[in-house]
Design a protein around this motif. Structure first.
Motif, short mmCIF file in Angstrom:
data_model
loop_
_atom_site.label_atom_id
_atom_site.label_comp_id
_atom_site.label_asym_id
_atom_site.label_seq_id
_atom_site.Cartn_x
_atom_site.Cartn_y
_atom_site.Cartn_z
N TYR A 3 -52.60 7.02 67.45
CA TYR A 3 -52.69 7.09 65.99
C TYR A 3 -52.84 5.70 65.40
O TYR A 3 -52.03 4.82 65.66
N SER A 4 -53.89 5.53 64.61
CA SER A 4 -54.09 4.25 63.91
C SER A 4 -53.79 4.43 62.43
O SER A 4 -54.52 5.10 61.72
N GLN A 5 -52.68 3.83 62.00
CA GLN A 5 -52.24 3.92 60.61
C GLN A 5 -52.69 2.69 59.82
O GLN A 5 -52.80 1.59 60.38
N ILE A 6 -52.94 2.88 58.53
CA ILE A 6 -53.41 1.78 57.67
C ILE A 6 -52.39 0.65 57.59
O ILE A 6 -52.72 -0.52 57.72
N GLY A 7 -51.14 1.02 57.29
CA GLY A 7 -50.10 0.00 57.10
C GLY A 7 -48.91 0.64 56.40
O GLY A 7 -48.53 1.76 56.70
N ASP A 35 -50.05 0.12 63.77
CA ASP A 35 -50.06 -0.21 62.34
C ASP A 35 -51.08 -1.32 62.12
O ASP A 35 -50.97 -2.41 62.68
N ALA A 36 -52.09 -1.06 61.27
CA ALA A 36 -53.19 -2.01 61.09
C ALA A 36 -52.92 -3.07 60.01
O ALA A 36 -53.74 -3.97 59.82
N LEU A 60 -56.57 9.10 62.90
CA LEU A 60 -56.94 7.87 62.17
C LEU A 60 -56.90 8.10 60.67
O LEU A 60 -57.49 9.07 60.17
N SER A 61 -56.20 7.21 59.95
CA SER A 61 -56.27 7.16 58.49
C SER A 61 -57.10 5.93 58.14
O SER A 61 -56.58 4.82 58.13
N PRO A 62 -58.41 6.09 57.90
CA PRO A 62 -59.26 4.91 57.72
C PRO A 62 -59.02 4.20 56.38
O PRO A 62 -59.05 4.85 55.34
N ILE A 63 -58.81 2.89 56.44
CA ILE A 63 -58.50 2.13 55.22
C ILE A 63 -59.65 2.18 54.22
O ILE A 63 -59.43 2.28 53.02
N VAL A 64 -60.89 2.09 54.70
CA VAL A 64 -62.08 2.24 53.84
C VAL A 64 -62.99 3.29 54.47
O VAL A 64 -62.80 3.69 55.61
N GLU A 65 -64.00 3.73 53.70
CA GLU A 65 -64.86 4.82 54.20
C GLU A 65 -65.94 4.34 55.16
O GLU A 65 -66.35 5.06 56.06
N THR A 66 -66.43 3.11 54.97
CA THR A 66 -67.61 2.64 55.71
C THR A 66 -67.23 1.76 56.91
O THR A 66 -66.11 1.27 57.00
N ILE A 82 -61.68 12.59 67.59
CA ILE A 82 -60.99 11.91 66.49
C ILE A 82 -60.69 12.92 65.39
O ILE A 82 -61.56 13.69 64.99
N ILE A 83 -59.45 12.90 64.92
CA ILE A 83 -59.06 13.67 63.73
C ILE A 83 -58.79 12.67 62.61
O ILE A 83 -57.97 11.76 62.76
N LEU A 84 -59.49 12.81 61.50
CA LEU A 84 -59.25 11.97 60.32
C LEU A 84 -58.07 12.56 59.55
O LEU A 84 -58.02 13.76 59.30
N VAL A 85 -57.12 11.69 59.19
CA VAL A 85 -55.93 12.15 58.47
C VAL A 85 -55.83 11.41 57.14
O VAL A 85 -55.87 10.18 57.12
#
Length: 285
Positions: A3-7, A35-36, A60-66, A82-85
């Motif tokens: 899991y990659s979290q934004i912060g 934690d990114a 993954l909770s992506p910090i930005v869309e692109t 990948i599951i986007l959360v």
């Protein structure tokens, strides 16, 4: 599960992280959590590490869309779904299996509908935008304006990013007040943390938040309920962070080869001060 979290930029994000970690522990899932610290490059590096570690699924909770297509293709080539959360990524749909999260456009629309009622269709609005190029900021910005088209008496006189944080929300609102002063009659904040920072700035300026300036925000975190009880916030549009159970349920289905929907929406509502005292004790975030 990787899991990659934004912060940890807000109360919302902290609750989201707790929900992911606690659910993993409860289910006995081995969770590799990263934690990114609000940096996309850290998230991309985290996804690459998780690919090397050969996890079964990446959340993954992506910090930005692109800016995700290359690393998403690497995950797909490695056979790791990948599951986007909570936030979407602007990539072809075949590069992720599902998006679990809110309808941010509808949150923006709901904020505008609520504000229009509160101000009876007449307002000079300042807007605290979330992180630039993030899915919630983009859609809460767009959805709000969709509804405002029907209310010519409601004008957005200033709009600036507060990056979803309390400190920046306070700083940007202080700047708005220096420039526009008493002409500001309403504030739309893309999250509660920025609204809470703005409330401090409004009080320091000598105005009454929730009275002199009508405030509508998004998230429905505990701090927003406390502010509503204190008469300083007029409404909060819910964005549910407690996505751990739904995420692991989806991940299990993916591992078992079951078909899952491309979008699994969260269930959400709108809260007002008259509900706040009764509901606050039940809020877990």
């Amino acid at each position: 599960i990787g899991y990659s979290q934004i912060g940890a930029e807000s109360e919302w994000r902290a609750a989201n992280t707790i929900s992911i970690k606690e659910t993993a522990e409860k289910l006995g899932v081995e969770l590799r959590f990263m934690d990114a610290q609000q940096k996309q490059e850290n998230q991309i590096e985290a996804v690459r590490k998780l690919i090397i570690q050969k996890v079964d699924v990446i959340g993954l909770s992506p910090i930005v869309e692109t800016g995700w297509e290359e690393v998403f293709r690497e995950a797909k080539d490695a056979g790791i779904p990948i599951i986007l959360v909570d936030r979407r990524a602007a990539v072809p749909q075949d590069l992720y299996v599902s998006y679990l999260g809110s309808d941010f456009l509808e949150e923006g629309r709901n904020a505008a509908r609520v504000m229009a009622k509160l101000v009876e269709g007449q307002a000079n609005i300042v807007e605290l935008v979330g992180t630039i190029d993030s899915a919630p900021a983009n859609d809460r910005f767009t959805g709000f304006r969709e509804i405002l088209k029907d209310y010519p008496g409601m004008q957005i006189i200033a709009s600036q990013s507060g990056d979803f944080t309390r400190a920046r929300g306070k700083e940007v609102m202080a700047g708005f007040l220096q420039t526009y002063g008493n002409t500001i009659t309403a504030l739309y904040a893309h999250n509660d943390d920025m609204a809470l920072g703005a409330i401090q700035a409004i009080e320091e300026y000598g105005l009454k938040p929730g009275v002199d300036i009508t405030i509508v925000s998004v998230d429905a975190a505990r701090g927003a309920f406390e502010a509503m009880i204190a008469g300083k916030l007029n409404a909060t549009v819910e964005c549910n962070p407690l996505l751990g159970p739904q995420f692991f349920e989806l991940a299990l289905k993916v591992v078992n080869g079951e078909t899952i929907p491309k979008w699994v929406p969260s269930i959400e509502t709108i809260f007002f001060p008259e509900d706040a005292i009764e509901i606050l004790p039940t809020r877990t975030y």
